[in-house]
Design a protein around this motif. Structure first.
Motif, PDB file in Angstrom:
ATOM      1  N   GLY A   1      42.252   6.589  21.643  1.00  0.00           N
ATOM      2  CA  GLY A   1      41.351   7.594  21.118  1.00  0.00           C
ATOM      3  C   GLY A   1      42.044   8.938  21.009  1.00  0.00           C
ATOM      4  O   GLY A   1      42.668   9.403  21.972  1.00  0.00           O
ATOM      5  N   LEU A   2      41.963   9.568  19.838  1.00  0.00           N
ATOM      6  CA  LEU A   2      42.503  10.908  19.627  1.00  0.00           C
ATOM      7  C   LEU A   2      41.354  11.891  19.500  1.00  0.00           C
ATOM      8  O   LEU A   2      40.385  11.639  18.778  1.00  0.00           O
ATOM      9  N   ALA A   3      41.473  13.012  20.192  1.00  0.00           N
ATOM     10  CA  ALA A   3      40.468  14.066  20.097  1.00  0.00           C
ATOM     11  C   ALA A   3      41.140  15.402  20.342  1.00  0.00           C
ATOM     12  O   ALA A   3      42.244  15.463  20.894  1.00  0.00           O
TER      13      ALA A   3
ATOM     14  N   ARG B   1      37.873  18.695  26.835  1.00  0.00           N
ATOM     15  CA  ARG B   1      36.491  18.227  26.986  1.00  0.00           C
ATOM     16  C   ARG B   1      36.262  16.962  26.182  1.00  0.00           C
ATOM     17  O   ARG B   1      35.635  16.001  26.658  1.00  0.00           O
ATOM     18  N   LYS B   2      36.768  16.927  24.970  1.00  0.00           N
ATOM     19  CA  LYS B   2      36.562  15.760  24.120  1.00  0.00           C
ATOM     20  C   LYS B   2      37.384  14.571  24.600  1.00  0.00           C
ATOM     21  O   LYS B   2      36.898  13.431  24.612  1.00  0.00           O
ATOM     22  N   VAL B   3      38.614  14.826  25.005  1.00  0.00           N
ATOM     23  CA  VAL B   3      39.472  13.742  25.489  1.00  0.00           C
ATOM     24  C   VAL B   3      38.866  13.091  26.730  1.00  0.00           C
ATOM     25  O   VAL B   3      38.909  11.870  26.888  1.00  0.00           O
ATOM     26  N   ALA B   4      38.256  13.885  27.592  1.00  0.00           N
ATOM     27  CA  ALA B   4      37.673  13.353  28.823  1.00  0.00           C
ATOM     28  C   ALA B   4      36.519  12.396  28.559  1.00  0.00           C
ATOM     29  O   ALA B   4      36.193  11.545  29.403  1.00  0.00           O
TER      30      ALA B   4
ATOM     31  N   LEU C   1      36.452  10.053  26.242  1.00  0.00           N
ATOM     32  CA  LEU C   1      36.859   8.811  25.587  1.00  0.00           C
ATOM     33  C   LEU C   1      36.967   7.592  26.499  1.00  0.00           C
ATOM     34  O   LEU C   1      36.552   6.500  26.092  1.00  0.00           O
ATOM     35  N   PRO C   2      37.512   7.695  27.716  1.00  0.00           N
ATOM     36  CA  PRO C   2      37.578   6.495  28.545  1.00  0.00           C
ATOM     37  C   PRO C   2      36.210   5.867  28.795  1.00  0.00           C
ATOM     38  O   PRO C   2      36.086   4.632  28.841  1.00  0.00           O
ATOM     39  N   GLY C   3      35.178   6.674  28.941  1.00  0.00           N
ATOM     40  CA  GLY C   3      33.843   6.146  29.163  1.00  0.00           C
ATOM     41  C   GLY C   3      33.276   5.394  27.981  1.00  0.00           C
ATOM     42  O   GLY C   3      32.322   4.619  28.123  1.00  0.00           O
ATOM     43  N   LEU C   4      33.865   5.604  26.812  1.00  0.00           N
ATOM     44  CA  LEU C   4      33.430   4.891  25.611  1.00  0.00           C
ATOM     45  C   LEU C   4      34.212   3.605  25.383  1.00  0.00           C
ATOM     46  O   LEU C   4      33.820   2.786  24.544  1.00  0.00           O
ATOM     47  N   GLY C   5      35.330   3.443  26.109  1.00  0.00           N
ATOM     48  CA  GLY C   5      36.125   2.226  25.977  1.00  0.00           C
ATOM     49  C   GLY C   5      37.558   2.431  25.560  1.00  0.00           C
ATOM     50  O   GLY C   5      38.294   1.449  25.379  1.00  0.00           O
ATOM     51  N   ALA C   6      37.991   3.670  25.384  1.00  0.00           N
ATOM     52  CA  ALA C   6      39.386   3.917  25.012  1.00  0.00           C
ATOM     53  C   ALA C   6      40.307   3.700  26.204  1.00  0.00           C
ATOM     54  O   ALA C   6      40.089   4.279  27.265  1.00  0.00           O
ATOM     55  N   ARG C   7      41.330   2.873  26.024  1.00  0.00           N
ATOM     56  CA  ARG C   7      42.292   2.654  27.114  1.00  0.00           C
ATOM     57  C   ARG C   7      43.267   3.821  27.227  1.00  0.00           C
ATOM     58  O   ARG C   7      43.750   4.122  28.319  1.00  0.00           O
TER      59      ARG C   7
END
Length: 318
Positions: free
Chosen positions: A170-172, A176-179, A181-187
């Motif tokens: 995941g790129l952001a 704040r946005k990067v944090a 992404l893992p909760g959405l499923g990005a490894r």
């Protein structure tokens, strides 16, 4: 009724609250009491420049997506529709208001148990994410790069790709946005504002098999260079202000497919229905990052234009 008007193109301050005549449903139409209005990035572009897929003459009530309850029907329309919770497009304008009139065939029923705000958040972004995902066809083990992964469409693509068994990068832009992404499923979660982001992706996964390009510009072009032969690239946004602009010949030389889905209106409706069903079943979760009352539509546009938002931005009308 209460509404928000755009009388001149320009900055967010051009969105001004004011009264408007109550619309009345005619033959084959329904009246919807709006509870939430969906804001898209394209609407901020239209406000600023007049550019957009649904040009309109000024003055205009902007907006193209709402969720609410059918409150009245026109002649020859089933009165049993009154009271139904629905989401619908409005034909390109009119959504930033308490009431809208649309053709009776336009609304999509919201499944029982699905909150109306979530349904509105999925109206445009859900169908787009599913369309892109189906066109790319990622599966177990595929390396999938999602740009603008904390945005409305991107956050859904991360979830869909992760559920398929793909390895999601995941790129952001911004911590704040990067944090998120893992909760959405990005490894792997990477900040594309960092100068070494391409190197970080390569060190983590090598190349990638799919790029969902929601940023365009130099970010989109750099993501294209990460694709291995046989890869697929699908562009869905230009958060940078321009498309990636990859020539077909360049992609062909690399053995990369530039996929551009062209769904029919019937297919788009089916994607919307599917997105709502997936959310009702708990398999898809829209991220509603910020909400504003109707009268603060200008603040909502300013936040989106400043790249301060995550997920979907809604106007709460009632």
């Amino acid at each position: 009724m209460r509404a928000v008007w755009l009388r001149e193109f320009g900055g967010p301050e051009m969105l001004v609250p004011g009264p408007a005549p109550d619309p009345i449903p005619g033959p084959g139409q329904v009246l919807i009491g709006v509870v939430h209005a969906n804001i898209t990035f394209v609407e901020t572009q239209f406000r600023a420049t007049g550019f957009g897929p649904s040009p309109a003459s000024l003055p205009v009530i902007p907006g193209n997506g709402v969720g609410g309850v059918i409150s009245a029907v026109g002649p020859d329309v089933d009165p049993g529709l009154v009271g139904r919770r629905v989401v619908t497009g409005t034909g390109g304008s009119g959504a930033y208001a308490e009431l809208v009139v649309v053709d009776a065939t336009a609304p999509v029923a919201v499944p029982d148990g699905l909150p109306l705000d979530q349904a509105v958040a999925l109206l445009a972004d859900g169908r787009t994410a599913l369309m892109l995902f189906d066109a790319a066809g990622p599966g177990p083990g595929d390396r999938v790069l999602v740009e603008a992964a904390a945005g409305g469409v991107g956050s859904l693509l991360v979830q869909l790709a992760a559920r398929s068994g793909a390895r999601v990068v995941g790129l952001a832009g911004g911590t704040r946005k990067v944090a998120l992404l893992p909760g959405l499923g990005a490894r792997i979660a990477v900040d594309y504002r960092e100068p070494d982001w391409v190197k970080r992706v390569r060190s983590a996964v090598g190349g990638v098999d799919v790029v969902f390009d929601g940023v365009g510009g130099t970010i989109g072009r750099a993501a294209f260079e990460l694709l291995d032969p046989g890869g697929r690239m699908l562009s869905f946004g230009l958060a940078s202000g321009e498309w990636a602009g990859i020539p077909e010949e360049t992609a062909a030389e690399r053995g990369v497919t530039l996929a551009r889905p062209a769904p029919t209106p019937q297919q788009l409706r089916a994607y919307t229905e599917r997105a709502l069903a997936e959310a009702a079943a708990g398999r898809l979760r829209p991220v509603i990052g910020q909400r504003f009352p109707l009268e603060r539509a200008a603040d909502a546009h300013a936040a989106i234009s400043a790249r301060e938002t995550v997920g979907k931005t809604l106007l709460d009308v009632r």
